[in-house]
Design a protein around this motif. Structure first.
Motif, short mmCIF file in Angstrom:
data_model
loop_
_atom_site.label_atom_id
_atom_site.label_comp_id
_atom_site.label_asym_id
_atom_site.label_seq_id
_atom_site.Cartn_x
_atom_site.Cartn_y
_atom_site.Cartn_z
N PRO A 171 0.83 -1.21 0.00
CA PRO A 171 0.00 0.00 0.00
C PRO A 171 0.86 1.25 0.00
O PRO A 171 2.05 1.24 0.30
N ALA A 172 0.22 2.36 -0.32
CA ALA A 172 0.87 3.68 -0.21
C ALA A 172 0.95 4.07 1.26
O ALA A 172 0.00 3.85 2.02
N PHE A 173 2.07 4.66 1.64
CA PHE A 173 2.26 4.98 3.06
C PHE A 173 3.21 6.18 3.17
O PHE A 173 3.94 6.51 2.24
N GLU A 174 3.19 6.79 4.35
CA GLU A 174 4.13 7.86 4.68
C GLU A 174 4.35 7.87 6.18
O GLU A 174 3.47 7.46 6.96
N LEU A 175 5.55 8.35 6.58
CA LEU A 175 5.93 8.35 7.98
C LEU A 175 6.26 9.77 8.42
O LEU A 175 6.92 10.52 7.70
N THR A 176 5.81 10.13 9.61
CA THR A 176 6.16 11.40 10.25
C THR A 176 6.54 11.11 11.69
O THR A 176 6.32 10.00 12.21
N GLN A 177 7.08 12.10 12.35
CA GLN A 177 7.53 11.90 13.73
C GLN A 177 7.44 13.19 14.51
O GLN A 177 7.42 14.30 13.95
N ASP A 178 7.35 13.03 15.81
CA ASP A 178 7.51 14.11 16.77
C ASP A 178 8.47 13.60 17.84
O ASP A 178 8.96 12.47 17.74
N PRO A 179 8.79 14.37 18.84
CA PRO A 179 9.80 13.89 19.81
C PRO A 179 9.44 12.56 20.49
O PRO A 179 10.35 11.82 20.90
N ASP A 180 8.16 12.22 20.61
CA ASP A 180 7.78 11.03 21.37
C ASP A 180 7.20 9.91 20.53
O ASP A 180 7.24 8.74 20.95
N PHE A 181 6.63 10.23 19.37
CA PHE A 181 5.91 9.21 18.61
C PHE A 181 6.37 9.17 17.15
O PHE A 181 6.79 10.20 16.59
N LEU A 182 6.23 7.98 16.59
CA LEU A 182 6.39 7.78 15.14
C LEU A 182 5.01 7.49 14.58
O LEU A 182 4.32 6.56 15.07
N THR A 183 4.58 8.25 13.60
CA THR A 183 3.25 8.10 13.03
C THR A 183 3.36 7.51 11.63
O THR A 183 4.11 8.04 10.79
N ILE A 184 2.62 6.45 11.38
CA ILE A 184 2.59 5.78 10.08
C ILE A 184 1.18 5.87 9.53
O ILE A 184 0.22 5.42 10.19
N LYS A 185 1.07 6.45 8.35
CA LYS A 185 -0.23 6.59 7.69
C LYS A 185 -0.26 5.68 6.47
O LYS A 185 0.57 5.83 5.57
N ILE A 186 -1.20 4.73 6.46
CA ILE A 186 -1.26 3.71 5.40
C ILE A 186 -2.61 3.82 4.70
O ILE A 186 -3.67 3.84 5.35
N ARG A 187 -2.55 3.91 3.37
CA ARG A 187 -3.78 4.03 2.58
C ARG A 187 -4.13 2.67 2.00
O ARG A 187 -3.38 2.10 1.20
N VAL A 188 -5.28 2.12 2.45
CA VAL A 188 -5.72 0.79 2.01
C VAL A 188 -7.19 0.85 1.58
O VAL A 188 -8.10 0.40 2.30
N PRO A 189 -7.48 1.41 0.41
CA PRO A 189 -8.88 1.47 -0.03
C PRO A 189 -9.43 0.07 -0.32
O PRO A 189 -8.70 -0.83 -0.74
N TYR A 190 -10.72 -0.09 -0.06
CA TYR A 190 -11.45 -1.34 -0.31
C TYR A 190 -10.94 -2.51 0.54
O TYR A 190 -11.18 -3.68 0.22
N ALA A 191 -10.23 -2.20 1.61
CA ALA A 191 -9.79 -3.27 2.51
C ALA A 191 -10.84 -3.46 3.62
O ALA A 191 -11.63 -2.56 3.92
N ARG A 192 -10.82 -4.62 4.22
CA ARG A 192 -11.73 -4.90 5.34
C ARG A 192 -11.12 -4.35 6.61
O ARG A 192 -10.13 -4.86 7.12
N ALA A 193 -11.73 -3.30 7.10
CA ALA A 193 -11.19 -2.66 8.28
C ALA A 193 -11.34 -3.55 9.52
O ALA A 193 -10.60 -3.40 10.49
N SER A 194 -12.25 -4.49 9.49
CA SER A 194 -12.46 -5.36 10.64
C SER A 194 -11.41 -6.47 10.71
O SER A 194 -11.27 -7.10 11.77
N GLU A 195 -10.70 -6.71 9.63
CA GLU A 195 -9.71 -7.78 9.60
C GLU A 195 -8.34 -7.19 9.22
O GLU A 195 -8.03 -7.06 8.03
N PHE A 196 -7.58 -6.80 10.21
CA PHE A 196 -6.23 -6.29 9.96
C PHE A 196 -5.35 -6.67 11.15
O PHE A 196 -5.82 -6.84 12.28
N ASP A 197 -4.06 -6.79 10.87
CA ASP A 197 -3.08 -7.15 11.89
C ASP A 197 -1.92 -6.16 11.85
O ASP A 197 -1.48 -5.74 10.77
N ILE A 198 -1.44 -5.81 13.04
CA ILE A 198 -0.29 -4.91 13.17
C ILE A 198 0.71 -5.56 14.12
O ILE A 198 0.35 -6.04 15.21
N TYR A 199 1.97 -5.56 13.67
CA TYR A 199 3.04 -6.10 14.50
C TYR A 199 4.21 -5.12 14.46
O TYR A 199 4.60 -4.67 13.37
N PHE A 200 4.75 -4.79 15.63
CA PHE A 200 5.93 -3.92 15.68
C PHE A 200 6.76 -4.29 16.92
O PHE A 200 6.24 -4.58 18.00
#
Length: 605
Positions: A4-33
Motif C-alpha cells: 500500500p501507499a504509506f508515509e511516515l512522520t515523527q515528533d519527539p515522542d511518537f512515530l506516526t505511520i499513515k497507510i492508505r488501504v482502499p477497499y480493505a476490510r477494516a475489521s480484519e487487519f493485523d499490526i506487528y511492531f
C-alpha cells in the motif's frame, strides 16, 4: 499481495505511520511492531518496514481508521523519547528487509543459481571436434555506469546508445582516452562568436537568472529555523514528495552495492556532475520540461555523455563549465556559477532534496526514447543508493564543494582574452562611430550651409531679376509717368489745355488757325497753383477716358482736328449745366497706361 501507499512522520515522542488501504476490510487487519520491525496486514495489502530507530509497545500506541479516505493512522511510541529518526522519506530503503542490507546473501544467491545452472547442463559431447589451443588476449572491458559496475552494455546496444552518448565503442576505450577525446571535442565545439554574443547581449540571461526554483525557498526556511533553534530538523519539513514521486520510490527494487573507496569517490563526484546539469536545465527552462530537457542534462554531464570518472571536485566543475560554454543554447559563465550555487543548496538540504532531484531526472529520461537507458546505467541506482547514504558524508561533500573555486581562467578556452579583445574592438567601434557621427554632422552642416547659400543666391538672383524687371517696368512706367507729367507741365506752360468740351486752351501764346486764316492770340494770364492741380487732374482723366477708344491715337487726332476746325473760347471754370452736373468725361475703371502714354506723347508732339 499489494504494497500500500504509506508515509511516515515523527515528533519527539511518537512515530506516526499513515497507510492508505482502499477497499480493505477494516475489521480484519493485523499490526506487528517490535524494535526496528513493523508489519501491517489487511487483505489484500501487506506492508513490512525496517525503521531507522527503535519503537516500543508500552500502552501509548494508538490506531485509527478513516472510512472516507480508506486510511489507517498508527502512532507508535519511541523507545528513546526525543530521538530523531533519519530517512523517514526514503521509502525504498524502508521497504528493504534486514537481511538484504548486506551484499552477502545476494552473492550467495548468485552462486547457488550458477551451481544450479551447471547441474542442468546437457550431457557433454565426447565426439566433438578438437581444435588446437591458441592463446589469445581477450578484449579489454573498461567498466562504466554507477560505481563502474557495468561493462559490455554498449556492445549489445550500440545502435540504441549512439544518440545518447558521444563516445564511440566505450567498452574498448580506457578512461584516459575518453578524457582526451572529450577535451578535444569540447575545444573543437567552442564558438567564440556565440560566447561573445551571449556575453554582451545578456538580457535573456539576466531574466533566466532571476528564476527561483523550489530549493531556494526550502533553503531559506531551513536556514531560518537553524538560526532560531540550532537543532537538526527533519528534511521532510522542507522537502515534500508528491504522490507520483512516492510511487516511483515504491517501484524501485532495493539493492545493496559493494563499492570500494575509489568507486565511492567516483559515485559522489558523478552525483555532483549530474546535479549541476540538472540545475542548469531547471534554470534555463524556468522549471518547465520540454523536448530538450533530457538532451540538456545528459549533454552537460560528462558522467552521462562520456562515461567520465572524475578524481576531484575541481575537475567536475571545470568539465561542467566547459560543456555549458560549448553545447547548449545559452552559453554564459553566469549560468555556470548559478548552477554551482544551486547544487550547494540542494546538498545542504540533505539527501531528501537530492533524491527529489534524482526522481525528476529519472522521470525526464523515462519520457525520452533513447535516454531511458541512462536510468538503468546510472539514475535508478543513484535513487536507491542515496537513500542509504549517511547525512554526515553528504554534508562533508557539500562543504568540500563550497571550498572549491572556479573562474574563467580554469576553463582553458581563453575567455578573458576574448572578452578583453572584444571590449577593445567595441570601444574602437564606438570611437569610430562617434567620429563618423561628428563628421556626418559637420557634413550635414556644410551641406545645409551650402544649400542655404544656394537658396539665398537663387533668391537674391530671382529677386534681382524680379527687381530688374520691376525696375524696367517701373522705369518704363515712371518714364512714361514722368514724361506724361513733364508733358503735362509743359502743356500747362506752353501747350493748350483741353477743356470739358475737348477743346484746347493754352497758357502761352498759341495761334489758332480759323477758317478765315486769321490768327488769334490767346490771352496770357498766370494760373494759381490750386487751379493748376485741378486742371492737371482733369487732363489725366481726359487722357484716360480717351485711351478706352480702340483707335486711341486716331481718335485723339480727330478730336484735335475737330477742335482746331471749330474753336470755342474756353471758360474760366468747368462749365456746368443747369442741373449742376459737370460735362467732363467719366474716368474708366480699367485704364490702359500704354494708350495713356501714347496720348500724352501725341499731345507733346
Amino acid at each position: 499481495m499489494i504494497t500500500p501507499a504509506f508515509e511516515l512522520t515523527q515528533d519527539p515522542d511518537f512515530l506516526t505511520i499513515k497507510i492508505r488501504v482502499p477497499y480493505a476490510r477494516a475489521s480484519e487487519f493485523d499490526i506487528y511492531f517490535e524494535g526496528e520491525d513493523f508489519k501491517f496486514y489487511a487483505k489484500p495489502y501487506f506492508l513490512r518496514l525496517t525503521l531507522p530507530g527503535r519503537i516500543v509497545e508500552d500502552g501509548r500506541e494508538k490506531a485509527s481508521y478513516n472510512t472516507d479516505e480508506g486510511t489507517f493512522t498508527i502512532q507508535l511510541p519511541k523507545e528513546v523519547p526525543g530521538q530523531y529518526f533519519e530517512g523517514l522519506d526514503m521509502l525504498t530503503s524502508l521497504l528493504a528487509p534486514k537481511k538484504s542490507r548486506s551484499a552477502k546473501p545476494l552473492v550467495e544467491e548468485m552462486a547457488a543459481s550458477a551451481e544450479l545452472s551447471e547441474e542442468n547442463e546437457e550431457e557433454f559431447d565426447w565426439e566433438m571436434e578438437q581444435i588446437p589451443y591458441e592463446e589469445s588476449i581477450a578484449p579489454l572491458q573498461h567498466p562504466y555506469g554507477f560505481g563502474n559496475l557495468r561493462s559490455g552494455v554498449f556492445q549489445r546496444l550500440q545502435d540504441e546508445l549512439s544518440d545518447v552518448i558521444d563516445i564511440k565503442d566505450p567498452d574498448q576505450t580506457p578512461a584516459e582516452e575518453r578524457r582526451r577525446k572529450r577535451l578535444a571535442a569540447e575545444a573543437a565545439k567552442f564558438e567564440p562568436d556565440h560566447y561573445l554574443a551571449d556575453f554582451f547581449e545578456d538580457e535573456a540571461i539576466k531574466h533566466l537568472l532571476k528564476y527561483k526554483p523550489w530549493w531556494i525557498d526550502a533553503h531559506k526556511k531551513m536556514t531560518a529555523l537553524k538560526g532560531e533553534s540550532h537543532q537538526e530538523h527533519d528534511s521532510s519539513a522542507f522537502v515534500v514528495f508528491s504522490e507520483e514521486e512516492r510511487e516511483q520510490m515504491r517501484k524501485f527494487t532495493n539493492k545493496s552495492y559493494l563499492l570500494d573507496k575509489r568507486s565511492r569517490h567516483h559515485v559522489y563526484l558523478g552525483l555532483i556532475d549530474i546535479l549541476l546539469a540538472y540545475c542548469y536545465e531547471i534554470c534555463v527552462n524556468e522549471g518547465d520540461k520540454n523536448v530538450e530537457s533530457s538532451w540538456n542534462i545528459r549533454k552537460l554531464s560528462a558522467t552521462l555523455c562520456w562515461l567520465e570518472s572524475f578524481s576531484s571536485i575541481h575537475e567536475v566543475l571545470v568539465s561542467f563549465g566547459r560543456r555549458v560554454l560549448c553545447y547548449p543554447l545559452y552559453r554564459h559563465f553566469g549560468l555556470v556559477t548559478r548552477a554551482f550555487s544551486d547544487t550547494v543548496m540542494i546538498l545542504q538540504l540533505g539527501k531528501a532534496a537530492v533524491l527529489k532531484c534524482l526522481l525528476d531526472i529519472h522521470k525526464i529520461f523515462m519520457e525520452s526514447d533513447p535516454a531511458y537507458i541512462l536510468n538503468d546505467l546510472f539514475i535508478t541506482d543513484y535513487c536507491i543508493w542515496i537513500q542509504k547514504v549517511k547525512s554526515k558524508k553528504l554534508a562533508a561533500l557539500c562543504e568540500s564543494l563550497q571550498k572549491t573555486t572556479l573562474s574563467k581562467s580554469h576553463m582553458g578556452l581563453e575567455l578573458e582574452e576574448l572578452e578583453a579583445a572584444a571590449v577593445l574592438v567595441q570601444e574602437e567601434e564606438k570611437a569610430l562611430k562617434a567620429a563618423g557621427t561628428v563628421s556626418k554632422q559637420q557634413l550635414l552642416c556644410s551641406e545645409s550651409e551650402t544649400s542655404d547659400s544656394e537658396e539665398s543666391s537663387s533668391t537674391s538672383s530671382s529677386e534681382t531679376e524680379g527687381s530688374d524687371s520691376d525696375e524696367q517696368e517701373s522705369s518704363t512706367s515712371e518714364d512714361g509717368e514722368i514724361n506724361s507729367f513733364q508733358g503735362t507741365l509743359q502743356e500747362e506752360r506752353t501747350a493748350p489745355l483741353i477743356d470739358c468740351n475737348g477743346l484746347r486752351q493754352g497758357t502761352d501764346t498759341s495761334a489758332m488757325e480759323g477758317g478765315d486764316g486769321k490768327s488769334k492770340v490767346a490771352l496770357q494770364s498766370p494760373i494759381p497753383p490750386g487751379k493748376l492741380v485741378e486742371e492737371l487732374e482733369m487732363q489725366i482723366h481726359s487722357a484716360m477716358r480717351l485711351s478706352e477708344q480702340p483707335e486711341g491715337l486716331a481718335t485723339a487726332g480727330c478730336i484735335s482736328q475737330e477742335q482746331e476746325e471749330s474753336p470755342v473760347p474756353k471758360p474760366d471754370r468747368f462749365s456746368e449745366d443747369a442741373a449742376g452736373k459737370g460735362n467732363f468725361l467719366e474716368v474708366s475703371p480699367k485704364p490702359n497706361p500704354l494708350l495713356f502714354l501714347c496720348s500724352t506723347n501725341e499731345d507733346e508732339d
